[in-house]
Motif scaffolding. Structure first.
Motif, PDB file in Angstrom:
ATOM      1  N   PRO A 103       8.239  -1.267  -7.405  1.00 42.10           N
ATOM      2  CA  PRO A 103       9.196  -1.924  -6.509  1.00 42.10           C
ATOM      3  C   PRO A 103       8.688  -1.892  -5.070  1.00 42.10           C
ATOM      4  N   LYS A 104       9.154  -2.833  -4.288  1.00 43.38           N
ATOM      5  CA  LYS A 104       8.738  -2.947  -2.884  1.00 43.38           C
ATOM      6  C   LYS A 104       9.114  -1.679  -2.117  1.00 43.38           C
ATOM      7  N   ALA A 105       8.144  -1.134  -1.406  1.00 41.23           N
ATOM      8  CA  ALA A 105       8.374   0.053  -0.572  1.00 41.23           C
ATOM      9  C   ALA A 105       9.187  -0.347   0.661  1.00 41.23           C
ATOM     10  N   ASP A 114      -2.409  -5.999   0.715  1.00 38.58           N
ATOM     11  CA  ASP A 114      -2.413  -4.544   0.627  1.00 38.58           C
ATOM     12  C   ASP A 114      -1.062  -3.955   0.229  1.00 38.58           C
ATOM     13  N   GLN A 115      -0.023  -4.777   0.209  1.00 41.10           N
ATOM     14  CA  GLN A 115       1.315  -4.263  -0.085  1.00 41.10           C
ATOM     15  C   GLN A 115       1.392  -3.634  -1.476  1.00 41.10           C
ATOM     16  N   LYS A 116       0.687  -4.208  -2.435  1.00 36.75           N
ATOM     17  CA  LYS A 116       0.751  -3.673  -3.808  1.00 36.75           C
ATOM     18  C   LYS A 116       0.250  -2.231  -3.885  1.00 36.75           C
ATOM     19  N   PHE A 117      -0.722  -1.874  -3.053  1.00 41.26           N
ATOM     20  CA  PHE A 117      -1.234  -0.509  -3.018  1.00 41.26           C
ATOM     21  C   PHE A 117      -0.196   0.436  -2.414  1.00 41.26           C
ATOM     22  N   ILE A 118       0.431  -0.018  -1.341  1.00 42.84           N
ATOM     23  CA  ILE A 118       1.474   0.767  -0.687  1.00 42.84           C
ATOM     24  C   ILE A 118       2.657   0.985  -1.631  1.00 42.84           C
ATOM     25  N   HIS A 124       5.027   6.550  -6.589  1.00 44.53           N
ATOM     26  CA  HIS A 124       4.528   7.754  -7.264  1.00 44.53           C
ATOM     27  C   HIS A 124       4.216   8.902  -6.302  1.00 44.53           C
ATOM     28  N   GLN A 125       4.562   8.728  -5.024  1.00 36.14           N
ATOM     29  CA  GLN A 125       4.221   9.707  -3.990  1.00 36.14           C
ATOM     30  C   GLN A 125       2.755  10.132  -4.136  1.00 36.14           C
ATOM     31  N   ALA A 126       1.910   9.117  -4.183  1.00 39.78           N
ATOM     32  CA  ALA A 126       0.487   9.316  -4.445  1.00 39.78           C
ATOM     33  C   ALA A 126      -0.319   9.313  -3.151  1.00 39.78           C
TER      34      ALA A 126
END
Length: 161
Positions: A103-105, A114-118, A124-126
């Motif tokens: 889901p969107k952060a 780059d949004q997909k990485f964020i 997952h708090q990765a």
């Protein structure tokens, strides 16, 4: 870095189970590992291969990698060094654990790509490995979501370099 979980055993004693720390790796870092052989990446590759970290990815991340591998300057470098796009994708497929699109952060990157990485890192708090300036500008905000953003991997990924 792994997290220790203390679990009771049926015999009344405890033992530790190690769970790998989640990491989201931006496409440029993936290129650094397998196309550019950046000297800063062998320890990350070792951690991935040994299962010390869990690389989280989504289908759109793989699609981006496939597209970027054919950019003329990258294809030229791959050809010069004898690295096929198929080989890079095989590494991705072997080491990355695929997840559904996150889901969107709450924080939005100016660079849509780059949004997909964020989003995945926030879900997952990765640890998020990226050299992208727009992502790096969100470091403090993403920390509020439990995401550590780093330019490169270190043996202690949750510590500042």
């Amino acid at each position: 870095m792994t997290q220790a979980l203390v679990t009771p055993s049926p015999l009344g004693t405890s033992f530790n189970l190690r769970t790998p720390s989640p990491v989201v790796i931006d496409t440029n870092i993936v290129l650094d590992i397998w196309v550019y052989q950046d000297p800063a990446t062998p320890s990350l590759l070792t951690a991935l291969a040994q299962g010390a970290v869990q690389w989280l990815a989504t289908a759109p991340m793989r699609e981006e990698l496939l597209r970027v591998l054919d950019y003329p300057h990258i294809a030229q470098r791959r050809e010069r060094d004898g690295v096929s796009a198929e080989a890079v994708l095989a590494h991705f497929d072997r080491l990355a654990q695929m997840h559904p699109i996150a889901p969107k952060a709450p924080y939005v990157c100016k660079d849509e790509d780059d949004q997909k990485f964020i989003d995945l890192a926030a879900a997952h708090q990765a640890l998020l490995l990226s050299k992208d300036k727009q992502v790096l500008r969100l470091t403090n905000r993403l920390a509020r979501l439990g995401v550590v953003v780093r330019r490169q991997w270190t043996a202690s990924p949750r510590e500042d370099a």
